[in-house]
Design a protein around this motif. Structure first.
Motif, mmCIF file in Angstrom:
data_model
loop_
_atom_site.group_PDB
_atom_site.id
_atom_site.type_symbol
_atom_site.label_atom_id
_atom_site.label_comp_id
_atom_site.label_asym_id
_atom_site.label_seq_id
_atom_site.Cartn_x
_atom_site.Cartn_y
_atom_site.Cartn_z
ATOM 1 N N THR A 97 5.633 -64.580 -7.202
ATOM 2 C CA THR A 97 6.915 -64.189 -6.814
ATOM 3 C C THR A 97 6.961 -64.065 -5.370
ATOM 4 O O THR A 97 5.922 -63.704 -4.662
ATOM 5 C CB THR A 97 7.181 -62.734 -7.395
ATOM 6 O OG1 THR A 97 6.004 -61.785 -7.054
ATOM 7 C CG2 THR A 97 7.175 -62.947 -9.143
ATOM 8 N N VAL A 98 8.138 -64.174 -4.907
ATOM 9 C CA VAL A 98 8.241 -64.320 -3.250
ATOM 10 C C VAL A 98 9.407 -63.057 -2.869
ATOM 11 O O VAL A 98 10.529 -63.052 -3.642
ATOM 12 C CB VAL A 98 8.818 -65.726 -2.737
ATOM 13 C CG1 VAL A 98 8.969 -65.317 -1.026
ATOM 14 C CG2 VAL A 98 7.602 -66.661 -3.075
ATOM 15 N N SER A 99 9.316 -62.285 -1.993
ATOM 16 C CA SER A 99 10.287 -61.282 -1.661
ATOM 17 C C SER A 99 10.230 -61.204 -0.112
ATOM 18 O O SER A 99 9.190 -61.725 0.521
ATOM 19 C CB SER A 99 9.834 -59.834 -2.158
ATOM 20 O OG SER A 99 8.365 -59.426 -1.354
ATOM 21 N N PRO A 100 11.433 -60.891 0.534
ATOM 22 C CA PRO A 100 11.534 -60.971 1.929
ATOM 23 C C PRO A 100 10.791 -60.123 2.574
ATOM 24 O O PRO A 100 10.456 -58.977 2.162
ATOM 25 C CB PRO A 100 13.092 -60.609 2.071
ATOM 26 C CG PRO A 100 13.933 -60.801 0.873
ATOM 27 C CD PRO A 100 12.814 -60.650 -0.367
ATOM 28 N N SER A 101 10.274 -60.387 3.820
ATOM 29 C CA SER A 101 9.252 -59.557 4.520
ATOM 30 C C SER A 101 10.120 -59.182 5.717
ATOM 31 O O SER A 101 11.057 -59.587 6.351
ATOM 32 C CB SER A 101 8.180 -60.510 5.087
ATOM 33 O OG SER A 101 7.655 -59.814 6.128
ATOM 34 N N ARG A 102 9.814 -57.705 6.094
ATOM 35 C CA ARG A 102 10.408 -57.109 7.254
ATOM 36 C C ARG A 102 9.827 -57.182 8.467
ATOM 37 O O ARG A 102 10.146 -56.577 9.541
ATOM 38 C CB ARG A 102 10.565 -55.711 6.718
ATOM 39 C CG ARG A 102 11.614 -55.251 5.538
ATOM 40 C CD ARG A 102 11.853 -53.758 5.223
ATOM 41 N NE ARG A 102 12.166 -53.140 6.507
ATOM 42 C CZ ARG A 102 13.555 -52.926 6.682
ATOM 43 N NH1 ARG A 102 14.351 -53.692 6.305
ATOM 44 N NH2 ARG A 102 13.753 -52.411 8.196
ATOM 45 N N GLY A 103 8.767 -58.100 8.338
ATOM 46 C CA GLY A 103 7.817 -58.312 9.686
ATOM 47 C C GLY A 103 6.998 -57.024 10.159
ATOM 48 O O GLY A 103 7.040 -56.833 11.319
ATOM 49 N N ASP A 104 6.854 -56.339 9.247
ATOM 50 C CA ASP A 104 6.187 -54.908 9.511
ATOM 51 C C ASP A 104 4.527 -55.460 9.630
ATOM 52 O O ASP A 104 3.750 -54.815 8.808
ATOM 53 C CB ASP A 104 6.332 -53.715 8.899
ATOM 54 C CG ASP A 104 5.703 -52.255 9.054
ATOM 55 O OD1 ASP A 104 5.263 -52.315 10.484
ATOM 56 O OD2 ASP A 104 5.548 -51.423 8.458
ATOM 57 N N TRP A 105 3.953 -56.192 10.802
ATOM 58 C CA TRP A 105 2.664 -56.524 10.986
ATOM 59 C C TRP A 105 1.871 -55.508 11.222
ATOM 60 O O TRP A 105 0.602 -55.798 11.328
ATOM 61 C CB TRP A 105 2.840 -57.824 11.749
ATOM 62 C CG TRP A 105 3.608 -58.763 10.944
ATOM 63 C CD1 TRP A 105 3.848 -59.141 9.605
ATOM 64 C CD2 TRP A 105 4.082 -59.977 11.659
ATOM 65 N NE1 TRP A 105 4.661 -60.194 9.593
ATOM 66 C CE2 TRP A 105 4.689 -60.759 10.737
ATOM 67 C CE3 TRP A 105 4.301 -60.494 13.129
ATOM 68 C CZ2 TRP A 105 5.547 -61.864 10.851
ATOM 69 C CZ3 TRP A 105 5.141 -61.561 13.163
ATOM 70 C CH2 TRP A 105 5.399 -62.429 12.200
ATOM 71 N N ASP A 124 15.219 -55.513 20.310
ATOM 72 C CA ASP A 124 14.305 -54.885 19.032
ATOM 73 C C ASP A 124 13.182 -55.815 18.811
ATOM 74 O O ASP A 124 12.492 -55.653 17.822
ATOM 75 C CB ASP A 124 15.186 -54.838 17.844
ATOM 76 C CG ASP A 124 16.218 -53.730 18.162
ATOM 77 O OD1 ASP A 124 16.057 -52.617 18.677
ATOM 78 O OD2 ASP A 124 17.444 -53.713 17.700
ATOM 79 N N LEU A 125 12.639 -56.842 19.558
ATOM 80 C CA LEU A 125 11.536 -57.570 19.175
ATOM 81 C C LEU A 125 10.396 -56.776 19.405
ATOM 82 O O LEU A 125 10.089 -56.247 20.001
ATOM 83 C CB LEU A 125 11.551 -58.763 20.356
ATOM 84 C CG LEU A 125 10.270 -59.608 20.192
ATOM 85 C CD1 LEU A 125 10.699 -60.584 18.732
ATOM 86 C CD2 LEU A 125 10.495 -60.836 21.453
ATOM 87 N N ARG A 126 9.490 -56.939 18.035
ATOM 88 C CA ARG A 126 8.071 -56.062 18.109
ATOM 89 C C ARG A 126 7.132 -57.254 17.984
ATOM 90 O O ARG A 126 5.900 -56.681 18.639
ATOM 91 C CB ARG A 126 8.263 -55.422 16.563
ATOM 92 C CG ARG A 126 9.631 -54.308 16.591
ATOM 93 C CD ARG A 126 9.442 -53.573 15.284
ATOM 94 N NE ARG A 126 8.236 -52.850 14.958
ATOM 95 C CZ ARG A 126 7.666 -52.534 13.979
ATOM 96 N NH1 ARG A 126 8.368 -53.005 12.774
ATOM 97 N NH2 ARG A 126 6.575 -51.812 13.882
ATOM 98 N N LEU A 150 8.699 -64.655 14.867
ATOM 99 C CA LEU A 150 8.781 -63.569 15.543
ATOM 100 C C LEU A 150 9.644 -62.481 14.323
ATOM 101 O O LEU A 150 10.061 -62.868 13.453
ATOM 102 C CB LEU A 150 9.897 -63.801 16.597
ATOM 103 C CG LEU A 150 9.421 -64.785 17.671
ATOM 104 C CD1 LEU A 150 10.169 -65.934 17.248
ATOM 105 C CD2 LEU A 150 9.524 -64.208 18.993
ATOM 106 N N ALA A 151 9.233 -61.140 14.880
ATOM 107 C CA ALA A 151 9.698 -60.227 14.301
ATOM 108 C C ALA A 151 10.520 -59.307 14.836
ATOM 109 O O ALA A 151 10.093 -58.659 15.945
ATOM 110 C CB ALA A 151 8.454 -59.258 13.289
ATOM 111 N N ALA A 152 11.701 -59.151 14.561
ATOM 112 C CA ALA A 152 12.800 -58.275 15.072
ATOM 113 C C ALA A 152 14.110 -57.932 14.218
ATOM 114 O O ALA A 152 14.308 -58.595 13.319
ATOM 115 C CB ALA A 152 13.589 -58.934 16.282
ATOM 116 N N ASN A 153 14.280 -56.669 14.120
ATOM 117 C CA ASN A 153 15.510 -56.173 13.585
ATOM 118 C C ASN A 153 15.078 -56.209 11.853
ATOM 119 O O ASN A 153 16.129 -56.430 11.048
ATOM 120 C CB ASN A 153 16.846 -56.751 13.810
ATOM 121 C CG ASN A 153 17.187 -56.708 15.173
ATOM 122 O OD1 ASN A 153 17.379 -55.511 15.526
ATOM 123 N ND2 ASN A 153 17.447 -57.665 15.951
ATOM 124 N N GLY A 154 14.088 -56.061 11.679
ATOM 125 C CA GLY A 154 13.756 -55.828 10.323
ATOM 126 C C GLY A 154 13.557 -57.216 9.483
ATOM 127 O O GLY A 154 13.836 -57.125 8.159
#
Length: 638
Positions: free
Chosen positions: A402-410, A503-505, A525-529
């Motif tokens: 199964t695959v679910s979206p990532s919020r990029g909270d690394w 908001d780039l993290r 890149l992870a930004a804005n969830g």
């Protein structure tokens, strides 16, 4: 008192089962508990189901609900037991898995797997040991084929590995022995790499002599003069290396064969420098294990690596995707962080045609799309990991993915996969073995980097290259560098837009060094969830960039690159078929290197030029190897 059950945290239970099962168990009505004299805990649930947990781990638990394996009732009994009033107990003493005896190991994994572990120990293996800390109270060992975690002090019934249960339980013994070595040689060090067993043997051969013979043929004759008649020899060498478990030389020979095939097919994938590098690598690995101060064979030859390792239920978090074009083919590489083993795995797919990244984003892979896999969290029971850390989803079990979206909270990734300090990353790169003898693993330098700020953003039209200078939380700087390609037309536009986002993290990418500074080749890149993958984005963007002139390599780097290319011509034409002007060009290159102060490299090039006219073919080959390795290593360290 069952200290083993009391020592299990929610994370430990989730590792041994899965997080969903632990949550369901927490919602169940509390069972009525009783404990036998031998320590067995029984739980009776209101619906009539009963579960029992004898000492020895979850594998020996029993339940009347009929579920296969550990069920929510067994977990429910553990949670209920942990809620009982605490008994007074002495402060636990510091514990190391190295304190486990061989008798205890044999009782846990059996004599057959102990014998298999002993064979691996005799060959030798390398492990990374991480001791328990207040932040992470679970000691663990990262092996080539698995990561082993000791969830409960002193109890082998609660050891977790990321391999399918029972398939590689010999790794438990290897992990214990690794801790013994760390306890003896590096007491108190929180994280350390150790070599275990396998006395380094010098002068007894490497086992890759057939591969060296193949490399010698290619070097003497050159890609230009070799046809398909060499295919049978290549196949024989690969069978021999595979049977001997020499994983890294096997992969090198495979890449060498691919380069020869690419030349025959006139493929854009062919490059003389790559062919030369594979030949030099085989010799470097042979020398490393046969010299007087020989390196441990397992770390150089990959003898402790399983060809494939099926993973138990794995949670993989995507760190982005790279799209590459090779002639009329497109290759997608999805980078997946496996937190349990603290490594990044690569899922690779290849298609014919000239579709670009945005079009490939909707291609199906297993039960999902490339775009979803590249920006999501993958939970699967069908993953199989190779020795080189590529991963495939086994056919027939795709429904269990199964695959679910990532919020990029690394921030939740293992510390070894995160970068918050570029100075510390520099020290990590300094400590790496030289590339020609390092383990041949994919994505070894893929990291998730915390971004505190973006200092500048420039574009070099001549190179079609975007450079961004970023800072870490401590104020150190590094450069994000990306180059345009037709296979990913939106790479630079989307990257520039994301880097301008307040908001780039994080940025994920392949880290390296150039001119002493950290350079990051971005993957996502992870930004804005959310996670943005530049290679899958369409072109277009309104962000204005500061133009700059194309950067020219410094004279030292230019001289090294030019001389390496000159030596690589030998693998293209063959030492026996080089043009008459070649020796003059070698002499000129050596003189230029001397002028720049690179005396040892210049001497190696001069020695190669001299032996071409005064010595045997074998001596000439060895001096070419000497010169090429010096140039290759110098460029890596530059």
């Amino acid at each position: 008192m069952r200290t083993d059950l009391l020592g299990l945290t929610a994370d430990s239970l989730a590792a041994l089962t899965n997080r969903g099962l632990v949550k369901r168990a927490g919602k169940e009505a509390a069972p009525e508990l009783r404990t036998d004299d031998d320590g067995t805990v029984h739980g009776s649930f209101p619906d009539g189901v009963t579960a029992s947990l004898p000492p020895g781990g979850l594998d020996v638990a029993r339940c009347t609900c009929g579920a296969a394996g550990v069920c929510r009732h067994v977990i429910g009994v553990i949670l209920a037991y942990q809620r009982l009033p605490a008994e007074a107990s002495p402060e636990p003493l510091p514990w190391s898995p190295g304190q486990v005896t061989d008798d205890e190991l044999t009782a846990r994994i059996g004599a057959r797997l102990m014998a298999a572990a002993r064979r691996t120990e005799r060959t030798g293996f390398t492990a990374r040991v991480r001791r328990a800390t207040p932040a992470d109270p679970v000691p663990q060992v990262e092996l080539a084929t698995a990561t082993v975690r000791f969830l409960v002090p002193g109890d082998l019934g609660f050891v977790h590995t990321d391999t399918v249960a029972g398939s590689r339980d010999d790794v438990i013994a290897l992990a214990v022995w690794a801790f013994r070595v760390a306890d003896e040689l590096h007491p108190g060090v929180l994280e350390v790499r150790v070599d275990v067993g396998g006395e380094a043997e010098a002068g007894t051969g490497s086992g890759i002599e057939r591969a060296l013979g193949l490399a010698g043929t290619v070097l003497r004759e050159g890609a230009v003069n070799l046809g398909q008649g060499l295919d049978a020899t290549i196949a024989d060498v690969r069978r021999h290396l595979d049977a001997a478990g020499l994983r890294w030389p096997l992969l090198a020979v495979g890449d060498l064969a691919d380069q020869l095939a690419s030349y025959r097919d006139r493929s854009a994938h062919y490059r003389p420098e790559l062919l030369a590098g594979h030949i030099a690598e085989l010799h470097a690995r042979h020398r490393a294990v046969t010299r007087p101060d020989a390196t441990l064979r397992s770390s150089v030859l990959g003898t402790a690596e399983a060809a494939e390792t099926p993973l138990r239920r794995a949670r993989l978090e995507s760190l982005g995707c790279r799209i590459r074009g090779l002639g009329d083919q497109r290759i997608a590489e999805v980078y997946l962080a496996h937190s349990d083993s603290a490594m990044v795995l690569v899922l690779r797919r290849q298609w014919d045609g000239d579709d670009d990244g945005p079009a490939l984003a909707q291609r199906r892979i297993a039960s999902s799309t490339l775009a979803a896999l590249s920006t999501g969290n993958l939970v699967t029971e069908s993953a199989v990991r190779s020795a080189s850390r590529t991963v495939r989803l086994a056919t027939g079990r795709i429904s269990k993915t199964t695959v679910s979206p990532s919020r990029g909270d690394w921030n939740d990734l293992p510390q070894s996969l995160r970068v918050t300090d570029f100075a510390a990353l520099n020290r990590e790169l300094d400590a790496l073995p030289l590339r020609p003898i390092r383990p041949r693993v994919e994505a070894e330098l893929v990291r998730a980097i915390t971004i505190a700020g973006v200092q500048s953003l420039t574009y070099a039209p001549g190179d079609q290259r975007l450079d961004a200078v970023i800072t870490d939380p401590l104020g150190n700087t590094a450069t994000i560098r990306a180059t345009h390609t037709g296979a990913a037309p939106g790479r630079l536009d989307s990257l520039a837009t994301a880097l301008a986002d307040e908001d780039l993290r994080f940025v994920s990418g392949v880290v390296s060094r150039s001119a002493g500074g950290i350079v990051i080749e971005p993957l996502a890149l992870a930004a804005n969830g959310q996670v943005i993958v530049p290679d899958l984005q369409p072109p277009g963007g309104s962000h204005r960039l500061t133009l700059t002139e194309a950067a020219h390599p410094d004279p030292l780097t230019t001289a090294l690159i030019d001389t390496r290319s000159l030596l690589a011509e030998a693998t293209h034409h063959g030492l026996s078929h080089l043009p008459p002007t070649y020796d003059t060009r070698l002499t000129t290159a050596a003189h230029h290197l001397t002028t720049l102060g690179l005396h040892r490299i210049a001497h190696a090039v001069t020695t190669f030029a001299t032996t071409r006219t005064h010595n045997s073919d074998e001596t000439t080959e060895q001096t070419w190897i000497d010169a090429y390795l010096r140039l290759d290593v110098a460029l890596d360290l530059n």
